[in-house]
Design a protein around this motif. Sequence first.
Motif, PDB file in Angstrom:
ATOM      1  N   GLU A 151       0.746  -1.074  -0.086  1.00 46.55           N
ATOM      2  CA  GLU A 151       0.146  -0.016  -0.176  1.00 46.55           C
ATOM      3  C   GLU A 151       0.899   1.175  -0.040  1.00 46.55           C
ATOM      4  OE1 GLU A 151      -2.190  -0.085   3.691  1.00 46.55           O
ATOM      5  OE2 GLU A 151      -0.429   0.431   5.042  1.00 46.55           O
ATOM      6  N   PHE A 152       0.325   2.386  -0.224  1.00 51.31           N
ATOM      7  CA  PHE A 152       0.941   3.634   0.035  1.00 51.31           C
ATOM      8  C   PHE A 152      -0.079   4.933   0.557  1.00 51.31           C
ATOM      9  CE2 PHE A 152      -0.489   3.822  -4.543  1.00 51.31           C
ATOM     10  CZ  PHE A 152      -1.029   5.146  -4.647  1.00 51.31           C
ATOM     11  N   HIS A 153       0.253   5.901   1.041  1.00 45.62           N
ATOM     12  CA  HIS A 153      -0.565   7.031   1.509  1.00 45.62           C
ATOM     13  C   HIS A 153      -0.002   8.205   0.914  1.00 45.62           C
ATOM     14  CE1 HIS A 153      -1.416   3.871   4.392  1.00 45.62           C
ATOM     15  NE2 HIS A 153      -0.128   3.790   4.923  1.00 45.62           N
ATOM     16  N   HIS A 194       4.500  -0.259   1.066  1.00 43.63           N
ATOM     17  CA  HIS A 194       4.911  -0.827   2.427  1.00 43.63           C
ATOM     18  C   HIS A 194       3.439  -1.865   2.782  1.00 43.63           C
ATOM     19  CE1 HIS A 194       2.921   2.791   3.329  1.00 43.63           C
ATOM     20  NE2 HIS A 194       2.568   2.280   4.441  1.00 43.63           N
ATOM     21  N   TYR A 195       3.696  -2.426   3.943  1.00 44.08           N
ATOM     22  CA  TYR A 195       2.640  -2.997   4.296  1.00 44.08           C
ATOM     23  C   TYR A 195       2.866  -3.685   5.716  1.00 44.08           C
ATOM     24  CZ  TYR A 195      -2.186  -5.283   4.264  1.00 44.08           C
ATOM     25  OH  TYR A 195      -3.348  -5.743   4.533  1.00 44.08           O
ATOM     26  N   THR A 196       2.126  -4.599   6.134  1.00 40.07           N
ATOM     27  CA  THR A 196       2.169  -5.155   7.606  1.00 40.07           C
ATOM     28  C   THR A 196       3.691  -5.835   7.601  1.00 40.07           C
ATOM     29  OG1 THR A 196       0.024  -6.076   7.473  1.00 40.07           O
ATOM     30  CG2 THR A 196       1.233  -6.736   8.969  1.00 40.07           C
ATOM     31  N   PRO A 197       4.410  -5.200   8.750  1.00 40.22           N
ATOM     32  CA  PRO A 197       5.440  -5.886   9.318  1.00 40.22           C
ATOM     33  C   PRO A 197       5.585  -7.560   9.139  1.00 40.22           C
ATOM     34  CG  PRO A 197       4.950  -4.111  10.458  1.00 40.22           C
ATOM     35  CD  PRO A 197       3.782  -4.466   9.957  1.00 40.22           C
ATOM     36  N   ILE A 198       6.833  -7.935   9.086  1.00 43.57           N
ATOM     37  CA  ILE A 198       7.064  -9.496   9.229  1.00 43.57           C
ATOM     38  C   ILE A 198       7.786  -9.547  10.294  1.00 43.57           C
ATOM     39  CG2 ILE A 198       8.031 -11.436   8.284  1.00 43.57           C
ATOM     40  CD1 ILE A 198       7.086 -10.147   5.423  1.00 43.57           C
ATOM     41  N   GLU A 199       7.344 -10.692  11.190  1.00 43.10           N
ATOM     42  CA  GLU A 199       7.983 -11.023  12.436  1.00 43.10           C
ATOM     43  C   GLU A 199       9.395 -11.473  12.159  1.00 43.10           C
ATOM     44  OE1 GLU A 199       6.146 -15.249  13.240  1.00 43.10           O
ATOM     45  OE2 GLU A 199       4.821 -13.670  13.524  1.00 43.10           O
TER      46      GLU A 199
END
Length: 219
Positions: free
Chosen positions: A97-99, A151-156
């Motif tokens: 995504e982007f904003h 970018h999007y949801t972080p990864i653990e």
Amino acid sequence: MIRSLQEMNPNVKIHDVGEKGFSRYGRILSYDASAVIDHLAKEEAVFSKLPKARYVTDRADLHDFSLFSTIQKEIYGELAIQVGVVQGRNQYATGTEFHQGSEVNIAVTDCLLVLGDRAVLVANGSVDISQMEVYFVKKGTVLEIYDSTLHYTPIETDANGFSLVVVLIEGTNTDIDAEAGSMLTKKNKWYVCHASQTQKIEQGAVAGLTGALLKIEHA
């Protein structure tokens, strides 16, 4: 940490945000976020047991920290901001995504971000995961992610999950009457998902992240 992750994921190049190449996506900010991190680290017993990631757009308890008044002035030029948190479990790059407007992140735990060039998605209507890069973010790091960055949801990085503060212009990621087939899925959020996300596609999301589904293995 990067070395062990790289060994377990030999087909994925894992960079560090301290590398020169990160400058195309954002910059490291020199703020001391230790008080915020200590506050949120107490929630690890909860977020480490979540089955997936959970995002809260704005949390009133975080507005009590003076750091966010400083960020509001110095990064957002006194625009109204929201201070949220994304936490939980995630090993996959299921979308991007982007904003409009930068995003400020505070790493409450170590995590990975999958970053790319917004211009590629806008021009083509899709972006291949091979055109994106994986960056390691160490606990305590404060980042400005530019609005030109996907970018999007972080990864653990381990089985305890992750926690990341997300500062954005107020109203971002809140609900709108989204049109099926549009990348504009929430207020100030342009998003595409991976073809594996069939439920989201059925709900109208654009399958614009192409290539093999990226998964990060860890101990």
